[in-house]
Design an enzyme around this catalytic site. Sequence first.
Site, PDB file in Angstrom:
ATOM      1  N   ASP A  16       1.842   0.101  12.135  1.00 36.40           N
ATOM      2  CA  ASP A  16       1.719  -1.193  12.820  1.00 36.40           C
ATOM      3  C   ASP A  16       2.963  -2.068  12.640  1.00 36.40           C
ATOM      4  O   ASP A  16       2.886  -3.285  12.708  1.00 36.40           O
ATOM      5  CB  ASP A  16       0.482  -1.940  12.301  1.00 36.40           C
TER       6      ASP A  16
ATOM      7  N   GLY B  62       5.277  -1.958   3.834  1.00 35.04           N
ATOM      8  CA  GLY B  62       4.726  -2.443   5.096  1.00 35.04           C
ATOM      9  C   GLY B  62       5.232  -3.835   5.446  1.00 35.04           C
ATOM     10  O   GLY B  62       6.231  -4.309   4.885  1.00 35.04           O
ATOM     11  N   ASP B  63       4.520  -4.492   6.348  1.00 35.65           N
ATOM     12  CA  ASP B  63       4.971  -5.779   6.889  1.00 35.65           C
ATOM     13  C   ASP B  63       5.209  -6.829   5.801  1.00 35.65           C
ATOM     14  O   ASP B  63       6.216  -7.539   5.821  1.00 35.65           O
ATOM     15  CB  ASP B  63       3.929  -6.283   7.897  1.00 35.65           C
TER      16      ASP B  63
ATOM     17  N   GLU C  21     -11.243  -0.142  10.703  1.00 33.17           N
ATOM     18  CA  GLU C  21     -12.015  -0.992   9.771  1.00 33.17           C
ATOM     19  C   GLU C  21     -11.988  -2.472  10.144  1.00 33.17           C
ATOM     20  O   GLU C  21     -12.937  -3.201   9.878  1.00 33.17           O
ATOM     21  CB  GLU C  21     -11.506  -0.812   8.332  1.00 33.17           C
TER      22      GLU C  21
ATOM     23  N   ARG D 249      -4.972   7.633   2.404  1.00 30.29           N
ATOM     24  CA  ARG D 249      -3.687   7.196   1.851  1.00 30.29           C
ATOM     25  C   ARG D 249      -2.993   8.294   1.042  1.00 30.29           C
ATOM     26  O   ARG D 249      -1.771   8.319   0.932  1.00 30.29           O
ATOM     27  CB  ARG D 249      -3.909   6.027   0.891  1.00 30.29           C
TER      28      ARG D 249
ATOM     29  N   GLY E 210       0.841  -1.210   0.000  1.00 29.66           N
ATOM     30  CA  GLY E 210       0.000   0.000   0.000  1.00 29.66           C
ATOM     31  C   GLY E 210       0.863   1.242   0.000  1.00 29.66           C
ATOM     32  O   GLY E 210       1.820   1.330   0.768  1.00 29.66           O
TER      33      GLY E 210
ATOM     34  N   ASP F  18      -0.392   2.782   8.574  1.00 29.04           N
ATOM     35  CA  ASP F  18      -0.984   2.123   9.753  1.00 29.04           C
ATOM     36  C   ASP F  18      -0.145   2.198  11.029  1.00 29.04           C
ATOM     37  O   ASP F  18      -0.664   1.935  12.116  1.00 29.04           O
ATOM     38  CB  ASP F  18      -1.250   0.644   9.444  1.00 29.04           C
TER      39      ASP F  18
ATOM     40  N   SER G 289       5.878  -6.361   2.572  1.00 32.82           N
ATOM     41  CA  SER G 289       7.050  -5.987   1.763  1.00 32.82           C
ATOM     42  C   SER G 289       8.345  -6.275   2.518  1.00 32.82           C
ATOM     43  O   SER G 289       9.331  -6.734   1.924  1.00 32.82           O
ATOM     44  CB  SER G 289       6.987  -4.490   1.430  1.00 32.82           C
TER      45      SER G 289
ATOM     46  N   HIS H 279      -9.953   5.402   1.120  1.00 36.08           N
ATOM     47  CA  HIS H 279      -8.645   5.690   0.533  1.00 36.08           C
ATOM     48  C   HIS H 279      -8.205   7.150   0.608  1.00 36.08           C
ATOM     49  O   HIS H 279      -7.033   7.426   0.329  1.00 36.08           O
ATOM     50  CB  HIS H 279      -8.608   5.215  -0.923  1.00 36.08           C
TER      51      HIS H 279
ATOM     52  N   THR I 161       4.123   2.753   5.726  1.00 34.07           N
ATOM     53  CA  THR I 161       2.703   2.383   5.830  1.00 34.07           C
ATOM     54  C   THR I 161       1.993   3.432   6.672  1.00 34.07           C
ATOM     55  O   THR I 161       2.558   3.927   7.653  1.00 34.07           O
ATOM     56  CB  THR I 161       2.510   0.988   6.464  1.00 34.07           C
TER      57      THR I 161
ATOM     58  N   ARG J 131       1.177  -5.045  -5.600  1.00 30.83           N
ATOM     59  CA  ARG J 131       1.191  -6.277  -4.806  1.00 30.83           C
ATOM     60  C   ARG J 131       1.557  -7.392  -5.780  1.00 30.83           C
ATOM     61  O   ARG J 131       0.909  -7.542  -6.805  1.00 30.83           O
ATOM     62  CB  ARG J 131      -0.164  -6.501  -4.136  1.00 30.83           C
TER      63      ARG J 131
ATOM     64  N   GLY K 271      -7.079   0.552   9.144  1.00 25.50           N
ATOM     65  CA  GLY K 271      -6.452  -0.216  10.226  1.00 25.50           C
ATOM     66  C   GLY K 271      -7.030  -1.607  10.257  1.00 25.50           C
ATOM     67  O   GLY K 271      -8.023  -1.854  10.941  1.00 25.50           O
ATOM     68  N   ARG K 272      -6.435  -2.517   9.460  1.00 31.73           N
ATOM     69  CA  ARG K 272      -6.951  -3.889   9.358  1.00 31.73           C
ATOM     70  C   ARG K 272      -6.736  -4.652  10.662  1.00 31.73           C
ATOM     71  O   ARG K 272      -7.658  -5.222  11.230  1.00 31.73           O
ATOM     72  CB  ARG K 272      -6.232  -4.649   8.236  1.00 31.73           C
TER      73      ARG K 272
HETATM   74  P1  ADP Z   1       2.425  -4.250   2.796  1.00 26.61           P
HETATM   75  O1  ADP Z   1       3.870  -4.300   2.431  1.00 26.61           O
HETATM   76  O2  ADP Z   1       1.854  -2.860   2.681  1.00 26.61           O
HETATM   77  O3  ADP Z   1       2.142  -4.951   4.097  1.00 26.61           O
HETATM   78  P2  ADP Z   1       1.382  -6.570   1.361  1.00 26.61           P
HETATM   79  O4  ADP Z   1       1.167  -7.399   2.580  1.00 26.61           O
HETATM   80  O5  ADP Z   1       0.339  -6.614   0.294  1.00 26.61           O
HETATM   81  O6  ADP Z   1       1.593  -5.017   1.662  1.00 26.61           O
HETATM   82  O7  ADP Z   1       2.776  -7.035   0.721  1.00 26.61           O
HETATM   83  C1  ADP Z   1       3.322  -6.367  -0.384  1.00 26.61           C
HETATM   84  C2  ADP Z   1       4.101  -7.324  -1.226  1.00 26.61           C
HETATM   85  O8  ADP Z   1       5.182  -7.900  -0.468  1.00 26.61           O
HETATM   86  C3  ADP Z   1       3.323  -8.544  -1.705  1.00 26.61           C
HETATM   87  O9  ADP Z   1       2.534  -8.279  -2.823  1.00 26.61           O
HETATM   88  C4  ADP Z   1       4.454  -9.492  -2.043  1.00 26.61           C
HETATM   89  O10 ADP Z   1       5.069  -9.139  -3.249  1.00 26.61           O
HETATM   90  C5  ADP Z   1       5.434  -9.219  -0.897  1.00 26.61           C
HETATM   91  N1  ADP Z   1       5.183 -10.161   0.201  1.00 26.61           N
HETATM   92  C6  ADP Z   1       4.229 -10.113   1.150  1.00 26.61           C
HETATM   93  N2  ADP Z   1       4.275 -11.196   1.947  1.00 26.61           N
HETATM   94  C7  ADP Z   1       5.285 -11.972   1.474  1.00 26.61           C
HETATM   95  C8  ADP Z   1       5.831 -13.231   1.849  1.00 26.61           C
HETATM   96  N3  ADP Z   1       5.350 -13.922   2.886  1.00 26.61           N
HETATM   97  N4  ADP Z   1       6.858 -13.715   1.130  1.00 26.61           N
HETATM   98  C9  ADP Z   1       7.372 -13.022   0.078  1.00 26.61           C
HETATM   99  N5  ADP Z   1       6.892 -11.836  -0.330  1.00 26.61           N
HETATM  100  C10 ADP Z   1       5.871 -11.311   0.354  1.00 26.61           C
END
Ligand code: ADP
Length: 334
Positions: A142, A114-115, A236, A267, A23, A140, A117, A264, A138, A84, A183-184
């Site tokens: 978090d 975020g987490d 949310e 964001r 995000g 959030d 990524s 959104h 992010t 993503r 905030g998931r």
């Molecule tokens: P955020 O980084 O905002 O938390 P996402 O959870 O959608 O967003 O993760 C973003 C991207 O990071 C995913 O589309 C994927 O490319 C990569 N990613 C997320 N989780 C994993 C994972 N467990 N292993 C490898 N790549 C991951």
Amino acid sequence: MYKLPLLNPIRQLNAIAVLTSGGDSPGMNPAIRAVVRTALHAGIRVYGIQRGYSGLIIGDMEEMKSSDVSNIVQRGGTLLKSDRCKAFREPLVRKQAAAILQEKGIDALVVIGGDGSLTGAHLLATEHNIPVIGLPGTIDNDIYGTDDTIGFDTAVATALEAIDRIRDTALSHDSLFLVEVMGRNSGFIATQVGLACGAEMIVVPDFDTQVENICFQLAADHAAGRGSSGIIVVAEGQQAGLTYKLARQLESHGQKAKVCILGHIQRGGSPSGHDRVLASCLGTAAVSALRNGETDRMVGVSNGEMVTVPLEHVVNRNKPLNPQMVELVNILHR
Ligand code: ADP
């Protein structure tokens, strides 16, 4: 102002790459700018990877000049675009990504996201020995291991501006509003916004809130002569829009409430001064960490200092919400 890490360069870097993933958040642009300009200042070439891991796995990247990041410090979103990328969860695809970086002569990678990524960054570093530094990007806030994340301050300010307007209508009509913020899995935005807008209550996924308790508190407020208008800030939770369900539950208990979902709009927008400074310092600290020989770590903030934390301690961990802040919302509105 932040205390920056000391520079003690032991790793020779010819070229690094930077990407934004997941995000988007306001402040990603000043972070990219800081990575690019800090690296160029140190004589290191920088590649900008398009659309996060989606661009990395097909080698979609361009070398960046200082002028490529001109005039972006004030812009929301991300110049490099974000995405993503499901495929990056596959070990073979990450192997391909590592091979592409090596082919292009790129010595290290900075990942802003975020987490999820940062999880991808951690796997790339551990499986393929690629020097990687993550930055918490992010809205959030978090991310475990850092007090603050790029975009949180701006998102809170955006939500507040909207809620201050909603408050005018709530007061004029003596009505109760449920305002849903992002905030998931965590209630950091809801808590910060709730405190700052003088909310009557907040509902966050971190703590269980019973509908009966909300009704009880509203009835108590009414009996104490506090009027029948109000704002309840709702995180949310698992799915955007669930606040409509809460409104129906309240109605079945005799409490009418209007719903407003901010969605959104939280964001986007120009990053706040705070987020621009935070992102600039984090971006610079990421390049310093790479030059200092660090890898598989995130640069974050702890007590006003830029610190680096192992990614394995950051990913897949819940950053606890301070219950005192939640309680403070209840104390201060009475
Ligand atoms: P955020 O980084 O905002 O938390 P996402 O959870 O959608 O967003 O993760 C973003 C991207 O990071 C995913 O589309 C994927 O490319 C990569 N990613 C997320 N989780 C994993 C994972 N467990 N292993 C490898 N790549 C991951």
